[in-house]
Motif scaffolding. Structure first.
Motif, PDB file in Angstrom:
ATOM      1  N   UNK B 254       0.843  -1.199   0.000  1.00  0.00           N
ATOM      2  CA  UNK B 254       0.000   0.000   0.000  1.00  0.00           C
ATOM      3  C   UNK B 254       0.876   1.245   0.000  1.00  0.00           C
ATOM      4  N   UNK B 255       1.737   1.358   1.014  1.00  0.00           N
ATOM      5  CA  UNK B 255       2.718   2.449   1.108  1.00  0.00           C
ATOM      6  C   UNK B 255       2.061   3.814   1.111  1.00  0.00           C
ATOM      7  N   UNK B 256       0.805   3.865   1.528  1.00  0.00           N
ATOM      8  CA  UNK B 256       0.069   5.125   1.513  1.00  0.00           C
ATOM      9  C   UNK B 256      -0.986   5.149   0.426  1.00  0.00           C
ATOM     10  N   UNK B 257      -0.707   4.500  -0.689  1.00  0.00           N
ATOM     11  CA  UNK B 257      -1.617   4.527  -1.838  1.00  0.00           C
ATOM     12  C   UNK B 257      -2.949   3.862  -1.559  1.00  0.00           C
ATOM     13  N   UNK B 258      -2.965   2.927  -0.628  1.00  0.00           N
ATOM     14  CA  UNK B 258      -4.227   2.262  -0.318  1.00  0.00           C
ATOM     15  C   UNK B 258      -4.893   2.864   0.924  1.00  0.00           C
ATOM     16  N   UNK B 259      -4.532   4.129   1.215  1.00  0.00           N
ATOM     17  CA  UNK B 259      -5.323   4.871   2.191  1.00  0.00           C
ATOM     18  C   UNK B 259      -6.496   5.552   1.479  1.00  0.00           C
ATOM     19  N   UNK B 295       2.926  13.575  -5.061  1.00  0.00           N
ATOM     20  CA  UNK B 295       3.045  14.917  -5.588  1.00  0.00           C
ATOM     21  C   UNK B 295       4.392  15.040  -6.306  1.00  0.00           C
ATOM     22  N   UNK B 296       4.469  15.955  -7.255  1.00  0.00           N
ATOM     23  CA  UNK B 296       5.782  16.346  -7.768  1.00  0.00           C
ATOM     24  C   UNK B 296       6.104  17.701  -7.155  1.00  0.00           C
ATOM     25  N   UNK B 297       7.360  18.096  -7.232  1.00  0.00           N
ATOM     26  CA  UNK B 297       7.742  19.287  -6.478  1.00  0.00           C
ATOM     27  C   UNK B 297       8.751  20.143  -7.226  1.00  0.00           C
ATOM     28  N   UNK B 298       8.654  21.432  -6.947  1.00  0.00           N
ATOM     29  CA  UNK B 298       9.635  22.401  -7.427  1.00  0.00           C
ATOM     30  C   UNK B 298       9.998  23.232  -6.188  1.00  0.00           C
ATOM     31  N   UNK B 299      11.288  23.328  -5.891  1.00  0.00           N
ATOM     32  CA  UNK B 299      11.685  23.835  -4.566  1.00  0.00           C
ATOM     33  C   UNK B 299      12.899  24.756  -4.653  1.00  0.00           C
ATOM     34  N   UNK B 300      12.815  25.897  -3.964  1.00  0.00           N
ATOM     35  CA  UNK B 300      13.966  26.811  -3.884  1.00  0.00           C
ATOM     36  C   UNK B 300      14.538  26.731  -2.473  1.00  0.00           C
ATOM     37  N   UNK B 324      -5.600  16.919  -9.598  1.00  0.00           N
ATOM     38  CA  UNK B 324      -6.778  17.744  -9.839  1.00  0.00           C
ATOM     39  C   UNK B 324      -7.589  18.050  -8.587  1.00  0.00           C
ATOM     40  N   UNK B 325      -7.004  17.819  -7.421  1.00  0.00           N
ATOM     41  CA  UNK B 325      -7.716  18.059  -6.162  1.00  0.00           C
ATOM     42  C   UNK B 325      -6.770  18.696  -5.149  1.00  0.00           C
ATOM     43  N   UNK B 326      -7.332  19.413  -4.185  1.00  0.00           N
ATOM     44  CA  UNK B 326      -6.477  19.932  -3.121  1.00  0.00           C
ATOM     45  C   UNK B 326      -5.893  18.774  -2.310  1.00  0.00           C
ATOM     46  N   UNK B 327      -4.793  19.012  -1.632  1.00  0.00           N
ATOM     47  CA  UNK B 327      -4.290  17.979  -0.727  1.00  0.00           C
ATOM     48  C   UNK B 327      -2.834  17.615  -0.900  1.00  0.00           C
ATOM     49  N   UNK B 328      -2.128  18.258  -1.828  1.00  0.00           N
ATOM     50  CA  UNK B 328      -0.694  17.969  -1.940  1.00  0.00           C
ATOM     51  C   UNK B 328      -0.032  18.287  -0.595  1.00  0.00           C
ATOM     52  N   UNK B 329       0.943  17.454  -0.213  1.00  0.00           N
ATOM     53  CA  UNK B 329       1.466  17.566   1.162  1.00  0.00           C
ATOM     54  C   UNK B 329       2.529  18.639   1.343  1.00  0.00           C
ATOM     55  N   UNK B 330       2.341  19.791   0.719  1.00  0.00           N
ATOM     56  CA  UNK B 330       3.356  20.843   0.814  1.00  0.00           C
ATOM     57  C   UNK B 330       3.663  21.264   2.238  1.00  0.00           C
ATOM     58  N   UNK B 331       2.624  21.269   3.059  1.00  0.00           N
ATOM     59  CA  UNK B 331       2.826  21.645   4.458  1.00  0.00           C
ATOM     60  C   UNK B 331       3.856  20.726   5.116  1.00  0.00           C
ATOM     61  N   UNK B 332       3.708  19.431   4.859  1.00  0.00           N
ATOM     62  CA  UNK B 332       4.653  18.481   5.463  1.00  0.00           C
ATOM     63  C   UNK B 332       6.044  18.653   4.861  1.00  0.00           C
ATOM     64  N   UNK B 363       2.425   8.702   0.016  1.00  0.00           N
ATOM     65  CA  UNK B 363       3.413   7.665  -0.289  1.00  0.00           C
ATOM     66  C   UNK B 363       4.454   7.775   0.805  1.00  0.00           C
ATOM     67  N   UNK B 364       4.408   6.913   1.797  1.00  0.00           N
ATOM     68  CA  UNK B 364       5.429   6.866   2.848  1.00  0.00           C
ATOM     69  C   UNK B 364       5.957   8.250   3.209  1.00  0.00           C
ATOM     70  N   UNK B 365       5.602   8.798   4.317  1.00  0.00           N
ATOM     71  CA  UNK B 365       6.104  10.112   4.747  1.00  0.00           C
ATOM     72  C   UNK B 365       5.814  11.193   3.713  1.00  0.00           C
ATOM     73  N   UNK B 366       4.541  11.352   3.349  1.00  0.00           N
ATOM     74  CA  UNK B 366       4.190  12.229   2.227  1.00  0.00           C
ATOM     75  C   UNK B 366       4.795  13.628   2.348  1.00  0.00           C
ATOM     76  N   UNK B 367       5.524  14.009   1.330  1.00  0.00           N
ATOM     77  CA  UNK B 367       6.104  15.347   1.270  1.00  0.00           C
ATOM     78  C   UNK B 367       7.521  15.441   1.775  1.00  0.00           C
TER      79      UNK B 367
END
Ligand code: FES
Ligand code: FES
Lengths: 86, 745, 157
Positions: B254-259, B295-300, B324-332, B363-367
């Motif tokens: 599962x690794x998070x995907x089956x949540x 999520x994919x990421x772009x980071x400075x 296409x939905x809110x919820x990317x783990x940027x906060x984490x 996916x395992x420790x999202x973000x």
């Protein structure tokens, strides 16, 4: 239930605009739930954010969701985004 | 429940017994999501959008309905209306409404007498699409003029004036970063990107659902959280969670995907419509196109350092693409980024951005892994340019008990320093770096979680124990539960049978996520065993005619204490159990709570890699994982988590990525083109289990499942950069990317 | 529909199937032998590995009809009655499975490997199993279990 006491609550930076520019809020409470309710009462604009889900760190221990955890006197209290995982 | 300082000599904890479900799993008997059948069942298939972004003008199912074997078809019209917030988002993802939001978005589903008939019927459904402009890249999606995925999706924290695709914002920090940078001898600032990857579990999503005319549903499915499946299905079908009994099958990763919940509501809707059991199994390409990538990421990142290695300030800006939905783990991402370092001046901000891609899933420790990649790359570069040892620098700046974390708390007892010391002392670190090779080091951090938990522990007359837990076993947790129960009760490991109870049998349990199972269900098991022991002692006290406080439990026996010590023959659990019917009835211990003492976990990885400068290919040589487990209940499964996380991180770092074409469609929706590491790609993965007890668990357990994927992206990037002599700033470091970087250097 | 007569794990077996059905579909859906798993259906994951006349194949790439007259071996046939095969036992001893979905295919492939090459090197094992994806373990414990089983089987032989 122990007596309510003064608690200084730290907010994350993104919440400042909703707390009249403050990153600290002083409230009277004895538990995490009372503390959050008091913070909302003081700064109603924080309600949406708190309702959307927050966690509370008390002396470094992260309380993910419980509203009944006691907050001891003099504890360091920080509101952080709600935690979950994979 | 606090750490039990007194508990030191364990009988079973720390040993390596065979797992209770092992024989079923090596003989093929274990039943996974797709392995169950019901008499009279239908097979279902889902029609998916071929467009990244399109308005659904009409759906004509009439021809398909008449096709041979077809018994029922559902579209969005067959689901609940009036949902809001999170549940509306879930429904929208399970079955498209007005628009298809990504390539693979579900549009309709068919149930037929065979899987082939269902698939054939999909071709007869006519959908009139109005194709819209799409965007799949995070930076593009934030720009003025980017196609709007959905108006009004932004959360309360989103700053005004941003593109409607920006739906979440987080910022935190302390000190004065500009003053910190001014104080530094060297400041490095750079931008890093990571691509979306898939959890890659080998078992596709699968379920078998029934729903009678009485509105009572039954679901069998592979999930990390069957109570959550009941909840989501209840909402999406316009009924209550209580009306849907969900049984968790064995779960093939599962690794998070089956949540997340994707197909169960669809199968239930079809079952309701056809009044027959419906089996629905995703194909691998559906898994890639329509279930949770990261999520994919772009980071400075900007970090300042003094010549002696002291980090003076750190700043990070993180833009995460979450589909296409809110919820990317940027906060984490932001919270984890600088967590390993005690910085006086730090600031971080994160944006959650929507695009026309499938909804990201944990996916395992999202973000966290992407944050570590960006920050640890800069730390490595600072060490290189200042000629400093990467472990010494990390030790010098390491977060420790009492230091202030980047996200505002003061750390409780944590084990980062111990991990770094263990890394420094490990033989791997003192061996010579291979010629043409490079070595990479990285720290990683994850929070871990407690969550709602209920367990029940019932004695049988023969003195064996049946333990019911509500957290699906995703990596051998039944073994740990049996060990903890046996340890407390003082009976044999084999005398405990642990079952994952269905949603109608046990109180609510949160999903198996946040590395919470061994911590929370483990704590609950220990408490339930202690509750049982109290009841056992009471029975013995009654039999002996003494006060129950004058009885204690030791090594599986009730014994009289104090003035009565030695007066009565100790009574075994089996003996008490054999008479329980006549001495007060069944003996059952239980525990229900939301334990809030999950301990965070840090890790340090060391890796050697070689880069072939002709072909751009990388081979991973030696790999060592050092991680704080608090207390390892079953060390083999702890090591397994360490190794599995490292291997997944290696894939993320070197090969894996979602590749989108100009048309916004996923181009590599299969294991041939989305290549996860195979046996011949990897070395043995050494492990060191560090044990700094978590004050919030009686044995000191910290979750271990997620932190293991945090350091590898950075560790490998550092090794590859050091081997190639050029800083790699984009993952995956596939051969073309490495060649390009060498070319540009 | 096609009528097929074959031998599965030593038992003579008959079934009918659609000409488009794979051997994997037949094993799982018609014969209730669900030990072989479908991870991809395209020959890329090895979860469906079985032997056909002793050769390891992806049963998702073989048609049911092709089983006619063949000897098929699946994970269900590896143990002898109650007794686990040494490789099964070693997988338990070494904790070589986490979720266990890849395990049936890996055991089938390993058994065939050790019958052919009783003394493989680590590299040989890694290449032999390169068609069997495992997402959970990082392969470390799997490789150790296979090497250890090979050692025991050699000394028992
Ligand atoms: S299911 Fe046959 S190889 Fe994947
Ligand atoms: S043990 Fe889960 S895929 Fe191998």
């Amino acid at each position: 239930m122990s007596q309510k006491h003064k608690i200084e609550v730290a907010l994350w930076g993104g919440l400042k605009p909703f707390a009249d520019g403050n990153d600290k809020v002083e409230v009277e409470a004895a538990t995490t739930g009372q503390m959050l309710a008091a913070v909302i009462k003081k700064h109603p604009a924080l309600e949406d954010h708190i309702e959307a889900g927050v966690s509370v760190a008390v002396n470094g221990r992260v309380i993910a969701s419980s509203l009944t955890e006691p907050i001891p006197e003099g504890a360091e209290v920080v509101i952080i985004p709600q935690l979950k995982g994979g | 429940m606090a750490f039990d300082e007194a508990k030191k000599d364990f009988n079973l904890i720390g040993t390596r017994p065979a797992r209770p479900d092992g024989i079923d799993k090596v003989t093929g008997r274990a039943q996974f999501g797709a392995d169950k059948a019901a008499p009279g069942q239908l097979h279902a298939a889902i029609l998916r959008s071929p467009h990244a972004h399109a308005r659904i003008k009409s759906i004509d199912t009439s021809a398909a309905e008449k096709a041979k074997g077809v018994k029922g078809i559902v579209t969005r019209a067959d689901f609940a209306t009036g949902l809001k917030g999170e549940m509306w988002n879930k429904l929208e993802n399970v079955m498209a409404g007005e628009k298809a939001l990504y390539d693979g978005h579900a549009i309709a589903a068919v149930a037929a007498t065979s899987a082939l008939a269902a698939k054939d019927a999909l071709k007869l459904i006519k959908v009139d699409f109005e194709v819209l402009d799409h965007v799949t890249n995070v930076d593009e999606s934030m720009k003025d003029g980017a196609p709007v995925i959905r108006e009004g999706a932004a959360g309360p924290s989103t700053p005004e004036g941003m593109h409607p695709n920006v739906v979440g914002f987080y910022s935190s920090g302390h000190g004065d970063v500009d003053a910190g940078f001014a104080d530094a001898d060297l400041v490095i600032e750079d931008t890093f990107t990571t691509e979306a990857t898939h959890q890659g579990y080998i078992e596709p999503h699968a379920c078998l659902a029934q729903m009678g005319k009485d509105g009572k549903g039954e679901v069998w499915c592979c999930t990390q959280g069957h109570f959550n499946v009941a909840k989501v299905c209840g909402h999406l079908l316009g009924t209550e969670a209580s009306q849907i009994r969900v049984t968790a099958s064995e779960i093939g990763g599962g690794f998070g995907g089956k949540t997340e919940v994707f197909i169960e509501p669809v199968a239930l809707a079809l079952a309701k419509k056809t009044n027959r059991p419906v089996k629905l199994v995703m194909s691998r390409s559906e898994v890639f196109r329509a279930s949770g990538p990261t999520a994919s990421a772009s980071m400075d990142i900007k970090i300042g350092m003094k010549k002696d290695g002291t980090m003076t300030a750190g700043r990070g800006v993180f833009r995460l693409q979450g589909g296409a939905f809110p919820g990317a783990p940027g906060t984490f991402t932001a919270m984890c980024a600088f967590a390993p370092y005690a910085l006086e001046n730090v600031s971080q901000e994160a944006y959650d951005v929507m695009t026309n891609r499938p909804k990201q899933a944990a996916y395992r420790a999202p973000g966290s892994p992407m944050a570590a990649f960006a920050v640890e790359s800069v730390v490595d570069e600072l060490c290189n340019q200042l000629g400093l040892d990467p472990i010494e620098v990390r030790l010098k700046n390491a977060s420790r008990e009492g230091s202030k974390a980047s996200f505002g708390i003061n750390w409780p007892r944590i084990g980062l320093v111990e991990c770094l010391e263990a890394a420094k002392a490990h033989p791997h670190y003192s061996t010579a770096i291979p010629e043409n090779g490079g070595r990479g080091v990285s720290c990683g951090f994850w929070f871990n979680h407690g969550g709602e938990t209920a367990v029940s522990l019932a004695l049988a007359e023969d003195g064996t124990v049946s333990l019911s837990v509500g957290t699906p076993d995703i990596g051998g947790s039944r073994a740990s539960m049996c060990m903890m129960a046996a340890e407390e009760l003082g009976i044999k490991y084999d005398d405990i049978r642990t079952t994952i109870a269905d949603t109608a049998t046990l109180g609510y349990n949160e999903i198996s996520h946040g590395s919470r199972v061994t911590y929370a269900s483990g704590l609950a098991t220990i408490e339930a065993a202690r509750d049982t022991i109290k009841k056992l002692c009471k029975r013995a006290a009654a039999k002996w005619g003494i006060d129950e406080d004058a009885v204690y439990w030791e090594d599986g026996f009730a014994k009289p204490s104090g003035p009565n010590a030695g007066e009565f023959e100790p009574m075994s659990l089996a003996k008490i159990a054999s008479k329980m019917g006549a001495t007060g009835g069944p003996i059952v211990g239980h525990y229900e709570a939301t334990p809030e003492g999950a301990g965070v976990s840090f890790a340090v990885h060391i890796v050697d890699a070689e880069v072939d400068k002709e072909t751009g290919s990388t081979s991973v040589g030696r790999y060592t994982v050092i991680q704080d487990a608090g207390k390892a209940i079953h060390p083999s499964y702890v090591e397994g988590q360490f190794q599995g996380g490292a291997a997944q991180g290696i894939g993320w770092a070197l090969n894996e990525e979602y590749i989108y074409g100009e048309d916004g469609r996923l181009q590599n929706a299969g294991f041939l083109d989305y290549r996860i590491p195979v046996a011949s790609d990897l070395p043995m993965i050494d492990t060191v289990i560090v044990e700094v007890p978590n004050p919030g668990h009686p044995y000191g357990v910290r979750g271990v499942g997620e932190t293991s994927i945090c350091p590898p992206l950075a560790a490998i990037a550092n090794a590859v950069s050091n081997a190639a002599g050029v800083r790699m700033k984009s993952l995956p470091m596939s051969p073309p990317r490495i060649l390009k970087a060498l070319d540009e250097a | 529909m096609i009528h097929v007569t074959t031998t599965i794990n030593g038992d003579e077996t008959e079934f009918v199937c659609d000409p488009r059905e794979t051997l994997l579909d037949v094993l799982r859906d018609r014969l209730s032998l669900t030990g072989a798993k479908e991870g991809c259906g395209t020959g890329d994951c090895g979860a469906c590995s079985v032997t056909v006349d002793g050769t390891v194949v992806c049963s998702c790439l073989v048609l049911g009809a092709e089983a006619e007259g063949k000897e098929i071996g699946t994970v269900e046939g590896i143990a002898t009655g109650e007794d686990l095969h040494p490789i099964q036992q070693k997988f338990l001893d070494h904790a070589a499975l986490q979720c266990g979905i890849c395990t049936p295919g890996i055991l089938v492939a390993t058994k065939a490997l050790l019958e052919k090459h009783p003394d493989p090197t680590e590299t040989q094992v890694r290449y032999w199993l390169a068609g069997n994806l495992c997402r959970c373990t990082g392969y470390d414990k799997i490789i150790r279990a296979v090497m250890d089983a090979a050692k025991d089987m050699r000394s028992a032989a």
